[in-house]
Design a protein around this motif. Structure first.
Motif, PDB file in Angstrom:
ATOM      1  N   LEU A 121       0.816  -1.208   0.000  1.00  0.00           N
ATOM      2  CA  LEU A 121       0.000   0.000   0.000  1.00  0.00           C
ATOM      3  C   LEU A 121       0.853   1.262   0.000  1.00  0.00           C
ATOM      4  O   LEU A 121       0.668   2.142  -0.850  1.00  0.00           O
ATOM      5  CB  LEU A 121      -0.919   0.008   1.223  1.00  0.00           C
ATOM      6  N   PHE A 122       1.803   1.351   0.933  1.00  0.00           N
ATOM      7  CA  PHE A 122       2.585   2.579   1.045  1.00  0.00           C
ATOM      8  C   PHE A 122       3.594   2.726  -0.099  1.00  0.00           C
ATOM      9  O   PHE A 122       3.909   3.844  -0.494  1.00  0.00           O
ATOM     10  CB  PHE A 122       3.271   2.638   2.405  1.00  0.00           C
ATOM     11  N   ARG A 123       4.071   1.602  -0.617  1.00  0.00           N
ATOM     12  CA  ARG A 123       4.954   1.685  -1.787  1.00  0.00           C
ATOM     13  C   ARG A 123       4.182   2.215  -2.995  1.00  0.00           C
ATOM     14  O   ARG A 123       4.668   3.073  -3.729  1.00  0.00           O
ATOM     15  CB  ARG A 123       5.545   0.307  -2.090  1.00  0.00           C
ATOM     16  N   THR A 124       2.960   1.724  -3.189  1.00  0.00           N
ATOM     17  CA  THR A 124       2.125   2.194  -4.295  1.00  0.00           C
ATOM     18  C   THR A 124       1.779   3.667  -4.122  1.00  0.00           C
ATOM     19  O   THR A 124       1.810   4.449  -5.091  1.00  0.00           O
ATOM     20  CB  THR A 124       0.836   1.358  -4.377  1.00  0.00           C
ATOM     21  N   LEU A 125       1.453   4.063  -2.889  1.00  0.00           N
ATOM     22  CA  LEU A 125       1.129   5.462  -2.622  1.00  0.00           C
ATOM     23  C   LEU A 125       2.316   6.368  -2.922  1.00  0.00           C
ATOM     24  O   LEU A 125       2.168   7.431  -3.535  1.00  0.00           O
ATOM     25  CB  LEU A 125       0.699   5.625  -1.160  1.00  0.00           C
ATOM     26  N   LYS A 126       3.504   5.929  -2.523  1.00  0.00           N
ATOM     27  CA  LYS A 126       4.705   6.741  -2.759  1.00  0.00           C
ATOM     28  C   LYS A 126       4.976   6.877  -4.250  1.00  0.00           C
ATOM     29  O   LYS A 126       5.329   7.955  -4.737  1.00  0.00           O
ATOM     30  CB  LYS A 126       5.902   6.109  -2.043  1.00  0.00           C
ATOM     31  N   GLU A 127       4.790   5.778  -5.009  1.00  0.00           N
ATOM     32  CA  GLU A 127       5.002   5.832  -6.455  1.00  0.00           C
ATOM     33  C   GLU A 127       3.985   6.758  -7.115  1.00  0.00           C
ATOM     34  O   GLU A 127       4.305   7.523  -8.028  1.00  0.00           O
ATOM     35  CB  GLU A 127       4.906   4.421  -7.042  1.00  0.00           C
ATOM     36  N   PHE A 128       2.739   6.697  -6.650  1.00  0.00           N
ATOM     37  CA  PHE A 128       1.691   7.548  -7.200  1.00  0.00           C
ATOM     38  C   PHE A 128       2.010   9.018  -6.947  1.00  0.00           C
ATOM     39  O   PHE A 128       1.864   9.866  -7.837  1.00  0.00           O
ATOM     40  CB  PHE A 128       0.354   7.168  -6.574  1.00  0.00           C
ATOM     41  N   LYS A 129       2.456   9.323  -5.730  1.00  0.00           N
ATOM     42  CA  LYS A 129       2.782  10.708  -5.401  1.00  0.00           C
ATOM     43  C   LYS A 129       3.994  11.193  -6.199  1.00  0.00           C
ATOM     44  O   LYS A 129       4.096  12.366  -6.536  1.00  0.00           O
ATOM     45  CB  LYS A 129       3.042  10.846  -3.895  1.00  0.00           C
ATOM     46  N   TRP A 150       3.215  12.734   2.594  1.00  0.00           N
ATOM     47  CA  TRP A 150       2.643  11.472   2.146  1.00  0.00           C
ATOM     48  C   TRP A 150       3.716  10.480   1.712  1.00  0.00           C
ATOM     49  O   TRP A 150       3.550   9.274   1.882  1.00  0.00           O
ATOM     50  CB  TRP A 150       1.672  11.733   0.989  1.00  0.00           C
ATOM     51  N   GLN A 151       4.806  10.984   1.183  1.00  0.00           N
ATOM     52  CA  GLN A 151       5.881  10.084   0.749  1.00  0.00           C
ATOM     53  C   GLN A 151       6.535   9.373   1.923  1.00  0.00           C
ATOM     54  O   GLN A 151       7.124   8.310   1.753  1.00  0.00           O
ATOM     55  CB  GLN A 151       6.920  10.875  -0.056  1.00  0.00           C
ATOM     56  N   GLU A 152       6.440   9.948   3.116  1.00  0.00           N
ATOM     57  CA  GLU A 152       7.038   9.336   4.297  1.00  0.00           C
ATOM     58  C   GLU A 152       6.026   8.552   5.126  1.00  0.00           C
ATOM     59  O   GLU A 152       6.335   8.092   6.220  1.00  0.00           O
ATOM     60  CB  GLU A 152       7.666  10.428   5.187  1.00  0.00           C
TER      61      GLU A 152
END
Length: 222
Positions: A121-129, A150-152
């Motif tokens: 989830l957080f890896r996908t969110l970081k890539e999206f951001k 959000w990246q952190e």
């Protein structure tokens, strides 16, 4: 006769004065309280009745963990301490962070109640951001302030959970995930019992009453 009356009547008829061998779990503490009233209203006059174990779902999960659910404000203070270690951008003061902290705490709670794979989830969110950052210059100043935040988020989630666990604290979803994973991977435990294995608790059965729209953790436990 209402739903809780019917449940009380059914198990009183089946178990009588041994109803203490049945544990009852309800969606809320309010429902648990009303059930208790119905139960003792329906018991035969003059008979002694040992009260059965009765829980809200949150309390039932908590009984299988050594962690204690902290108050929301205390949790946001702990989250703010972790945030300040890893994010040097706005918001810097607690009063500015508070509404964001409340929102993020709610997100963490839901993530854990649904036992989401946080790594993915957080890896996908970081890539999206990161993709959104390509057009960052076109965004408002407030948007740009929060992009690094959000990246952190994955790092903040892990550190926040580690900090709470070290202090014996938790938010509700954190306990839900812990108990659900224990159900899948091993033996869950009941806090405060002589034997901690749930299989050794002297209940004939656990009755879950009045649930719908269950989270993944709740489905796992049931």
């Amino acid at each position: 006769m209402g739903f809780l009356d019917r449940i009380a009547a059914k198990y009183l008829a089946e178990y009588g004065n041994t109803i203490h061998k049945v544990a009852f779990v309800f969606p809320t503490r309010r429902a648990r309280l009303y059930f208790e009233r119905h139960l003792f209203k329906l018991k035969p006059k003059g008979e002694n009745l040992w009260s059965p174990p009765m829980y809200s779902f949150g309390d039932f999960f908590a009984s299988m963990s050594d962690l204690v659910v902290a108050e929301q404000l205390e949790l946001i203070f702990e989250l703010y301490a972790v945030y300040r270690q890893h994010v040097k951008q706005y918001p810097k003061e607690f009063e500015d962070f508070y509404p964001w902290g409340k929102m993020i705490l709610g997100d963490f709670d839901e993530i854990d109640k649904y036992v989401v794979d946080t790594g993915t989830l957080f890896r996908t969110l970081k890539e999206f951001k990161s993709v959104e950052d390509i057009t960052r210059d076109d965004k408002s100043p407030i948007y740009n302030r929060y992009t690094g935040f959000w990246q952190e988020l994955g790092l903040i989630y892990r550190q926040f959970n580690r900090l709470l666990r070290a202090k014996g604290k938790a938010y509700e979803g954190m306990i839900y995930r812990e108990v659900a994973e224990q159900m899948v991977n091993g033996k869950p435990r009941i806090s405060g019992t002589e034997s901690t294995a749930i299989d050794n608790v002297t209940w004939d059965k656990v009755v879950f009453c009045g649930f719908n729209a269950l989270t993944t953790a709740e489905e796992t436990v049931i």
